[in-house]
Design an enzyme around this catalytic site. Sequence first.
Site, PDB file in Angstrom:
ATOM      1  N   ARG A  61      -9.021  18.889  -9.773  1.00 14.86           N
ATOM      2  CA  ARG A  61      -8.442  20.064  -9.387  1.00 14.86           C
ATOM      3  C   ARG A  61      -6.860  20.104  -9.626  1.00 14.86           C
ATOM      4  O   ARG A  61      -6.206  19.137  -9.417  1.00 14.86           O
ATOM      5  CB  ARG A  61      -9.071  20.688  -8.127  1.00 14.86           C
ATOM      6  CG  ARG A  61     -10.470  21.147  -8.096  1.00 14.86           C
ATOM      7  CD  ARG A  61     -10.819  21.936  -6.857  1.00 14.86           C
ATOM      8  NE  ARG A  61     -10.037  23.103  -6.616  1.00 14.86           N
ATOM      9  CZ  ARG A  61      -8.988  23.274  -5.796  1.00 14.86           C
ATOM     10  NH1 ARG A  61      -8.693  22.355  -5.092  1.00 14.86           N
ATOM     11  NH2 ARG A  61      -8.450  24.281  -5.596  1.00 14.86           N
ATOM     12  N   LYS A 117     -12.284  10.474   0.388  1.00 11.91           N
ATOM     13  CA  LYS A 117     -12.821  10.820  -0.750  1.00 11.91           C
ATOM     14  C   LYS A 117     -13.911  10.188  -1.442  1.00 11.91           C
ATOM     15  O   LYS A 117     -13.348   8.903  -2.140  1.00 11.91           O
ATOM     16  CB  LYS A 117     -11.949  11.277  -1.580  1.00 11.91           C
ATOM     17  CG  LYS A 117     -12.302  12.450  -2.802  1.00 11.91           C
ATOM     18  CD  LYS A 117     -11.313  13.073  -3.612  1.00 11.91           C
ATOM     19  CE  LYS A 117     -11.717  13.881  -4.648  1.00 11.91           C
ATOM     20  NZ  LYS A 117     -10.845  14.796  -5.332  1.00 11.91           N
ATOM     21  N   ARG A 134      -4.868  19.956   2.745  1.00 13.61           N
ATOM     22  CA  ARG A 134      -5.025  18.726   3.477  1.00 13.61           C
ATOM     23  C   ARG A 134      -5.069  18.690   4.860  1.00 13.61           C
ATOM     24  O   ARG A 134      -4.699  19.866   5.711  1.00 13.61           O
ATOM     25  CB  ARG A 134      -3.810  17.994   3.035  1.00 13.61           C
ATOM     26  CG  ARG A 134      -2.498  18.479   3.778  1.00 13.61           C
ATOM     27  CD  ARG A 134      -1.219  17.677   3.145  1.00 13.61           C
ATOM     28  NE  ARG A 134       0.027  18.408   3.685  1.00 13.61           N
ATOM     29  CZ  ARG A 134       0.494  18.381   4.831  1.00 13.61           C
ATOM     30  NH1 ARG A 134      -0.185  17.257   5.586  1.00 13.61           N
ATOM     31  NH2 ARG A 134       1.645  18.711   5.157  1.00 13.61           N
TER      32      ARG A 134
END
Length: 329
Positions: A125, A189, A326
């Site tokens: 992204r 992640k 974030r």
Amino acid sequence: MQYDALTRTLLQLLSDNGFHSGAELARRLGVSRTVIWKTVRALQQRGIEIAALSGKGYRVTQPVELLDETAIQSSLSSEAARLIGALHIYDELDSTNTRLMRLAAEGAPSGAICLAETQTAGKGRTGRSWLSPLGANVYLSVLWRFDDHSLVAGLSLAVGVAAIRALDRVGVGGVGLKWPNDLLWEDLKLGGILLEVSGEAHGGCAVIVGLGVNRYIPPAVGSGIDQAWVDLATVAGASAPSRNRLVASILSELLPLLNDYRRTGLEPYLPEWRRRHRLTGRAVVVHQGDRETVGTVTDVTAEGLLVLTCKDGKRREFASGDVRLRIAR
């Protein structure tokens, strides 16, 4: 790009956990030792970890499982098998999303799937790159056509639920979601989702659903990733699912979802998405270009917009777009 038979066979031979001398490999493959050496070097340059020890030979330190259409097809649910439009497997691509977008423009049907062993220009992204070591992870894209652009609202969140279910099916639990498109394991992640949409002359749209899952990140590659990450080799160890089994599990969840989404929309997936979301109740920073908004994640709307309660007590909603999110430290 497709690799030649020599490269693929050599890689398979070196992935059996044993050492093989250059002379042995040359004899088995009917080529010179110089050709073996050059092919090994080419694989190493593509990120394959190959140990070379004097007197013992070569060995892949982390066995590589190449994608196999038969293995994938045999592990699909009957519904997913029915919904596949075409299955394209490439050794090397710039990006599975980019390739499938080209195929969509040429008339590829809903359910067309693109997989790659490696990507040279993988996409995340907001213009980020997606590092894609050879034969290590899942790089997958699926095309689905919708009659109305509005039907796509919230789809990335529903795809996140499908990805979680697919991991559950292969024995990987404890994975969560981060709005709008990340798979997390303990705030690290594990994977990501990228949707790209192109309008069509008749008013409909073609949606490319890109999904990447880290199965094994070589240390040399991991050092170049600019965010905290984890892979299934770390999460599940020896129990990590094979690449082909993982691909089949993802497709078995994702294809029925896409087929039904024009009818169901996001609503039936929201309760599970909310349970799985790891940022609810936590302080975050939302980045929109040069602007930052600090607040606490409250919820998502029925359309998939992020709801934030800001320091001034006001509630604000954010669409994914070019927004980055974030965790506040």
